[in-house]
Design a protein around this motif. Sequence first.
Motif, PDB file in Angstrom:
ATOM      1  N   MET A 178     -19.827 -40.372  -5.574  1.00  0.00           N
ATOM      2  CA  MET A 178     -18.787 -41.237  -5.011  1.00  0.00           C
ATOM      3  C   MET A 178     -18.781 -41.134  -3.487  1.00  0.00           C
ATOM      4  O   MET A 178     -19.350 -40.220  -2.915  1.00  0.00           O
ATOM      5  N   THR A 179     -18.099 -42.078  -2.836  1.00  0.00           N
ATOM      6  CA  THR A 179     -17.920 -42.003  -1.387  1.00  0.00           C
ATOM      7  C   THR A 179     -17.041 -40.789  -1.093  1.00  0.00           C
ATOM      8  O   THR A 179     -16.023 -40.585  -1.750  1.00  0.00           O
ATOM      9  N   GLU A 180     -17.429 -40.020  -0.095  1.00  0.00           N
ATOM     10  CA  GLU A 180     -16.623 -38.846   0.246  1.00  0.00           C
ATOM     11  C   GLU A 180     -15.290 -39.309   0.837  1.00  0.00           C
ATOM     12  O   GLU A 180     -15.256 -40.146   1.739  1.00  0.00           O
ATOM     13  N   VAL A 181     -14.186 -38.795   0.302  1.00  0.00           N
ATOM     14  CA  VAL A 181     -12.859 -39.169   0.787  1.00  0.00           C
ATOM     15  C   VAL A 181     -12.330 -38.019   1.640  1.00  0.00           C
ATOM     16  O   VAL A 181     -12.366 -36.868   1.222  1.00  0.00           O
ATOM     17  N   LYS A 182     -11.836 -38.357   2.845  1.00  0.00           N
ATOM     18  CA  LYS A 182     -11.359 -37.316   3.748  1.00  0.00           C
ATOM     19  C   LYS A 182     -10.020 -36.759   3.262  1.00  0.00           C
ATOM     20  O   LYS A 182      -9.127 -37.512   2.871  1.00  0.00           O
ATOM     21  N   PHE A 183      -9.862 -35.455   3.305  1.00  0.00           N
ATOM     22  CA  PHE A 183      -8.618 -34.799   2.900  1.00  0.00           C
ATOM     23  C   PHE A 183      -7.545 -35.033   3.964  1.00  0.00           C
ATOM     24  O   PHE A 183      -7.768 -34.784   5.141  1.00  0.00           O
ATOM     25  N   ILE A 184      -6.394 -35.538   3.533  1.00  0.00           N
ATOM     26  CA  ILE A 184      -5.292 -35.824   4.462  1.00  0.00           C
ATOM     27  C   ILE A 184      -4.339 -34.637   4.464  1.00  0.00           C
ATOM     28  O   ILE A 184      -3.777 -34.286   3.431  1.00  0.00           O
ATOM     29  N   GLU A 185      -4.165 -34.019   5.629  1.00  0.00           N
ATOM     30  CA  GLU A 185      -3.265 -32.857   5.704  1.00  0.00           C
ATOM     31  C   GLU A 185      -1.852 -33.235   6.120  1.00  0.00           C
ATOM     32  O   GLU A 185      -0.902 -32.545   5.781  1.00  0.00           O
ATOM     33  N   ASP A 186      -1.716 -34.332   6.875  1.00  0.00           N
ATOM     34  CA  ASP A 186      -0.422 -34.743   7.424  1.00  0.00           C
ATOM     35  C   ASP A 186       0.536 -35.153   6.296  1.00  0.00           C
ATOM     36  O   ASP A 186       0.331 -36.159   5.631  1.00  0.00           O
ATOM     37  N   ARG A 187       1.608 -34.377   6.124  1.00  0.00           N
ATOM     38  CA  ARG A 187       2.549 -34.620   5.015  1.00  0.00           C
ATOM     39  C   ARG A 187       3.293 -35.952   5.173  1.00  0.00           C
ATOM     40  O   ARG A 187       3.596 -36.614   4.191  1.00  0.00           O
ATOM     41  N   ASP A 188       3.595 -36.339   6.426  1.00  0.00           N
ATOM     42  CA  ASP A 188       4.272 -37.621   6.631  1.00  0.00           C
ATOM     43  C   ASP A 188       3.352 -38.770   6.219  1.00  0.00           C
ATOM     44  O   ASP A 188       3.803 -39.745   5.607  1.00  0.00           O
ATOM     45  N   ARG A 189       2.095 -38.638   6.545  1.00  0.00           N
ATOM     46  CA  ARG A 189       1.117 -39.668   6.176  1.00  0.00           C
ATOM     47  C   ARG A 189       0.993 -39.755   4.645  1.00  0.00           C
ATOM     48  O   ARG A 189       0.903 -40.850   4.077  1.00  0.00           O
ATOM     49  N   LEU A 190       1.028 -38.606   3.980  1.00  0.00           N
ATOM     50  CA  LEU A 190       0.932 -38.592   2.515  1.00  0.00           C
ATOM     51  C   LEU A 190       2.131 -39.299   1.891  1.00  0.00           C
ATOM     52  O   LEU A 190       1.988 -40.036   0.921  1.00  0.00           O
ATOM     53  N   ARG A 191       3.312 -39.108   2.478  1.00  0.00           N
ATOM     54  CA  ARG A 191       4.511 -39.764   1.942  1.00  0.00           C
ATOM     55  C   ARG A 191       4.490 -41.265   2.198  1.00  0.00           C
ATOM     56  O   ARG A 191       5.071 -42.036   1.444  1.00  0.00           O
ATOM     57  N   GLU A 192       3.833 -41.681   3.286  1.00  0.00           N
ATOM     58  CA  GLU A 192       3.654 -43.118   3.524  1.00  0.00           C
ATOM     59  C   GLU A 192       2.753 -43.711   2.442  1.00  0.00           C
ATOM     60  O   GLU A 192       3.000 -44.791   1.926  1.00  0.00           O
ATOM     61  N   LEU A 193       1.703 -42.982   2.122  1.00  0.00           N
ATOM     62  CA  LEU A 193       0.725 -43.473   1.146  1.00  0.00           C
ATOM     63  C   LEU A 193       1.254 -43.393  -0.283  1.00  0.00           C
ATOM     64  O   LEU A 193       0.849 -44.167  -1.154  1.00  0.00           O
ATOM     65  N   ALA A 194       2.157 -42.439  -0.522  1.00  0.00           N
ATOM     66  CA  ALA A 194       2.704 -42.242  -1.869  1.00  0.00           C
ATOM     67  C   ALA A 194       4.191 -41.929  -1.737  1.00  0.00           C
ATOM     68  O   ALA A 194       4.600 -40.768  -1.732  1.00  0.00           O
ATOM     69  N   PRO A 195       5.034 -42.985  -1.606  1.00  0.00           N
ATOM     70  CA  PRO A 195       6.473 -42.769  -1.389  1.00  0.00           C
ATOM     71  C   PRO A 195       7.115 -41.841  -2.409  1.00  0.00           C
ATOM     72  O   PRO A 195       8.089 -41.152  -2.106  1.00  0.00           O
ATOM     73  N   ILE A 196       6.570 -41.785  -3.609  1.00  0.00           N
ATOM     74  CA  ILE A 196       7.155 -40.908  -4.628  1.00  0.00           C
ATOM     75  C   ILE A 196       7.126 -39.449  -4.198  1.00  0.00           C
ATOM     76  O   ILE A 196       7.952 -38.647  -4.650  1.00  0.00           O
ATOM     77  N   ALA A 197       6.208 -39.118  -3.281  1.00  0.00           N
ATOM     78  CA  ALA A 197       6.118 -37.731  -2.809  1.00  0.00           C
ATOM     79  C   ALA A 197       7.371 -37.313  -2.043  1.00  0.00           C
ATOM     80  O   ALA A 197       7.655 -36.127  -1.900  1.00  0.00           O
ATOM     81  N   GLY A 198       8.162 -38.309  -1.565  1.00  0.00           N
ATOM     82  CA  GLY A 198       9.387 -37.991  -0.855  1.00  0.00           C
ATOM     83  C   GLY A 198      10.628 -38.263  -1.691  1.00  0.00           C
ATOM     84  O   GLY A 198      11.752 -38.143  -1.213  1.00  0.00           O
ATOM     85  N   ALA A 199      10.415 -38.629  -2.957  1.00  0.00           N
ATOM     86  CA  ALA A 199      11.534 -38.982  -3.831  1.00  0.00           C
ATOM     87  C   ALA A 199      12.130 -37.745  -4.508  1.00  0.00           C
ATOM     88  O   ALA A 199      11.522 -36.671  -4.507  1.00  0.00           O
ATOM     89  N   SER A 200      13.328 -37.923  -5.034  1.00  0.00           N
ATOM     90  CA  SER A 200      13.990 -36.831  -5.742  1.00  0.00           C
ATOM     91  C   SER A 200      13.933 -37.126  -7.244  1.00  0.00           C
ATOM     92  O   SER A 200      14.814 -37.767  -7.802  1.00  0.00           O
ATOM     93  N   ILE A 201      12.868 -36.673  -7.853  1.00  0.00           N
ATOM     94  CA  ILE A 201      12.644 -36.949  -9.269  1.00  0.00           C
ATOM     95  C   ILE A 201      13.226 -35.805 -10.103  1.00  0.00           C
ATOM     96  O   ILE A 201      13.011 -34.635  -9.797  1.00  0.00           O
ATOM     97  N   LYS A 202      13.963 -36.174 -11.144  1.00  0.00           N
ATOM     98  CA  LYS A 202      14.587 -35.150 -11.989  1.00  0.00           C
ATOM     99  C   LYS A 202      13.824 -34.932 -13.295  1.00  0.00           C
ATOM    100  O   LYS A 202      13.798 -33.830 -13.829  1.00  0.00           O
ATOM    101  N   ARG A 203      13.269 -36.018 -13.824  1.00  0.00           N
ATOM    102  CA  ARG A 203      12.568 -35.892 -15.109  1.00  0.00           C
ATOM    103  C   ARG A 203      11.337 -36.783 -15.166  1.00  0.00           C
ATOM    104  O   ARG A 203      11.285 -37.839 -14.539  1.00  0.00           O
ATOM    105  N   HIS A 204      10.388 -36.341 -15.997  1.00  0.00           N
ATOM    106  CA  HIS A 204       9.153 -37.100 -16.205  1.00  0.00           C
ATOM    107  C   HIS A 204       8.975 -37.274 -17.712  1.00  0.00           C
ATOM    108  O   HIS A 204       8.865 -36.291 -18.449  1.00  0.00           O
ATOM    109  N   VAL A 205       8.985 -38.521 -18.145  1.00  0.00           N
ATOM    110  CA  VAL A 205       8.849 -38.839 -19.565  1.00  0.00           C
ATOM    111  C   VAL A 205       7.432 -39.352 -19.824  1.00  0.00           C
ATOM    112  O   VAL A 205       6.976 -40.278 -19.141  1.00  0.00           O
ATOM    113  N   PHE A 206       6.760 -38.741 -20.798  1.00  0.00           N
ATOM    114  CA  PHE A 206       5.425 -39.180 -21.195  1.00  0.00           C
ATOM    115  C   PHE A 206       5.483 -39.736 -22.616  1.00  0.00           C
ATOM    116  O   PHE A 206       6.048 -39.102 -23.512  1.00  0.00           O
ATOM    117  N   VAL A 207       4.857 -40.889 -22.814  1.00  0.00           N
ATOM    118  CA  VAL A 207       4.715 -41.452 -24.162  1.00  0.00           C
ATOM    119  C   VAL A 207       3.236 -41.490 -24.492  1.00  0.00           C
ATOM    120  O   VAL A 207       2.436 -42.046 -23.734  1.00  0.00           O
TER     121      VAL A 207
END
Lengths: 131, 131
Positions: free
Chosen positions: A1-30
């Motif tokens: 695969m194409t090498e993907v650069k590791f992102i260390e910046d936590r703010d950047r990670l939350r921009e890319l994945a808003p759920i990383a800054g969310a307050s999740i209480k439960r995870h339901v799997f079906v």
Amino acid sequence: MTEVKFIEDRDRLRELAPIAGASIKRHVFVCTGKSCSAVESAEVKNAFGRELKARGLQYGKEKKGCNPNGSVVLTECGSVGFCAIGAAVMVYPDGIWYAQVRANDVPEIVEEHIVNGRPVERLALLKIPGK
Amino acid sequence: MTEVKFIEDRDRLRELAPIAGASIKRHVFVCTGKSCSAVESAEVKNAFGRELKARGLQYGKEKKGCNPNGSVVLTECGSVGFCAIGAAVMVYPDGIWYAQVRANDVPEIVEEHIVNGRPVERLALLKIPGK
């Protein structure tokens, strides 16, 4: 695969994945493995989506009927060994595994377990961590 | 679908699903959604299988290289919102969500988190339940 650069910046990670800054209480799997699908686990997952969205609980984008401030994540998953007694539903971090779940059991699971914190004993079969 | 009769007998349920009588300590999910698959999440899942089986930790049938007395369940799952920062790996009931996981990170996650109980901070991005 194409090498993907590791992102260390936590703010950047939350921009890319808003759920990383969310307050999740439960995870339901079906489970949507072959056997659970044969007993209509897709309907079970849809029922969770309906019930959670109606209460503003499902985390996700508004345009999908979800709530960006929701506290519950809903995900499908592969087989967990409940193939003969599906549909399997797991609620974490509580660690409750439900068996033989049908779409018409879902309102009770959402009301009793997700909202009121009381697992539905008649369907719960395994608790993690076990003894 | 054909109507399936609800089984109430707990012994019968454990016969049909031996995992219901097992002592499971952790459940590891690896996302195999489209975006995570593009960064080789299948390899990540295989790496977990290798590491867990080598230590006798993965619950399952011996003929599949697993341990009927293992304490860890390994399952794939659908997208969790880490699509831009995959591969996503979740460890429950700890509630730790890892991002940007590669197959070569897996031995560290198994050794540090699963065996020693210390989440790998450099990869952990979300904790459930959140504040």
